[in-house]
Design an enzyme around this catalytic site. Sequence first.
Site, PDB file in Angstrom:
ATOM      1  N   ARG A  84       0.842  -1.202   0.000  1.00 17.79           N
ATOM      2  CA  ARG A  84       0.000   0.000   0.000  1.00 17.79           C
ATOM      3  C   ARG A  84       0.871   1.244   0.000  1.00 17.79           C
ATOM      4  O   ARG A  84       1.767   1.389   0.818  1.00 17.79           O
ATOM      5  CB  ARG A  84      -0.906   0.007   1.239  1.00 17.79           C
ATOM      6  CG  ARG A  84      -1.627   1.325   1.502  1.00 17.79           C
ATOM      7  CD  ARG A  84      -2.970   1.367   0.831  1.00 17.79           C
ATOM      8  NE  ARG A  84      -3.628   2.657   0.911  1.00 17.79           N
ATOM      9  CZ  ARG A  84      -4.565   2.989   1.791  1.00 17.79           C
ATOM     10  NH1 ARG A  84      -4.950   2.113   2.696  1.00 17.79           N
ATOM     11  NH2 ARG A  84      -5.135   4.173   1.751  1.00 17.79           N
ATOM     12  N   ARG A  93      -6.274   0.098  -3.935  1.00 13.90           N
ATOM     13  CA  ARG A  93      -5.215  -0.225  -2.985  1.00 13.90           C
ATOM     14  C   ARG A  93      -5.068  -1.727  -2.828  1.00 13.90           C
ATOM     15  O   ARG A  93      -6.032  -2.473  -2.959  1.00 13.90           O
ATOM     16  CB  ARG A  93      -5.469   0.432  -1.634  1.00 13.90           C
ATOM     17  CG  ARG A  93      -6.614  -0.118  -0.876  1.00 13.90           C
ATOM     18  CD  ARG A  93      -7.758   0.714  -0.453  1.00 13.90           C
ATOM     19  NE  ARG A  93      -7.945   2.019  -0.948  1.00 13.90           N
ATOM     20  CZ  ARG A  93      -8.422   3.012  -0.238  1.00 13.90           C
ATOM     21  NH1 ARG A  93      -8.731   2.829   1.011  1.00 13.90           N
ATOM     22  NH2 ARG A  93      -8.625   4.177  -0.765  1.00 13.90           N
ATOM     23  N   ASP A  96      -6.289  -2.068   2.692  1.00 15.08           N
ATOM     24  CA  ASP A  96      -6.765  -0.952   3.498  1.00 15.08           C
ATOM     25  C   ASP A  96      -7.207  -1.521   4.837  1.00 15.08           C
ATOM     26  O   ASP A  96      -8.018  -2.439   4.885  1.00 15.08           O
ATOM     27  CB  ASP A  96      -7.936  -0.260   2.803  1.00 15.08           C
ATOM     28  CG  ASP A  96      -8.387   0.994   3.526  1.00 15.08           C
ATOM     29  OD1 ASP A  96      -7.537   1.678   4.123  1.00 15.08           O
ATOM     30  OD2 ASP A  96      -9.591   1.296   3.492  1.00 15.08           O
ATOM     31  N   ASP A  98      -8.703  -0.227   8.506  1.00 11.72           N
ATOM     32  CA  ASP A  98      -9.260   0.881   9.279  1.00 11.72           C
ATOM     33  C   ASP A  98      -9.606   0.412  10.682  1.00 11.72           C
ATOM     34  O   ASP A  98     -10.149  -0.679  10.864  1.00 11.72           O
ATOM     35  CB  ASP A  98     -10.555   1.407   8.632  1.00 11.72           C
ATOM     36  CG  ASP A  98     -10.303   2.256   7.405  1.00 11.72           C
ATOM     37  OD1 ASP A  98      -9.240   2.907   7.341  1.00 11.72           O
ATOM     38  OD2 ASP A  98     -11.165   2.277   6.514  1.00 11.72           O
TER      39      ASP A  98
END
Length: 174
Positions: A84, A93, A96, A98
């Site tokens: 990434r 991407r 990811d 989060d």
Amino acid sequence: MIVLALGSNLAGPWGPPERTLNRTLDLLYDCCIPVRQCSSLLRTAPYGKTDQPAFLNAVAIVETHLPPAALMRRLHAIEYAAGRRRRLRWGPRTLDLDLVAYHDLVIPPPRHPLPDSALRRPLALPHPDLHRRAFVLEPLNEIAPFWHHPVTGLTPRQMLLALPPGAGGRVVAR
């Protein structure tokens, strides 16, 4: 409960998106972030910038002794290892990660909105866009239907029902 969202729509050094997400789950454990529960992988429409391949998304419940900021640094290091590179907000991407929620901790987002070009945003908890993202709410509802947003008190299902049709990276396949 500590909740992570995982997504990928590009092949990277760990292979295609499905292999990348599975390797990430294994690597989290190796990084002292054991996964206690993980949703199914969902194929979802892109969110924000829509002219890109569909994503594979999942949500995981994890444990860690790391405080939120240190956990985010560890997640960014895993993203980097997976290829990434932060160039375009909401762009394609390889990985990811989060931090969606960290127990019932609330850290408000900054008062002044950042430009869309800002690639790294200050940590805010729960994730400020959680209630807008079907690609997080759907798998969260699968594994933690009774979880409540620490600010609104809503469950994942209630937030899903509040989304306008077709919003938030709709699920296109399980």
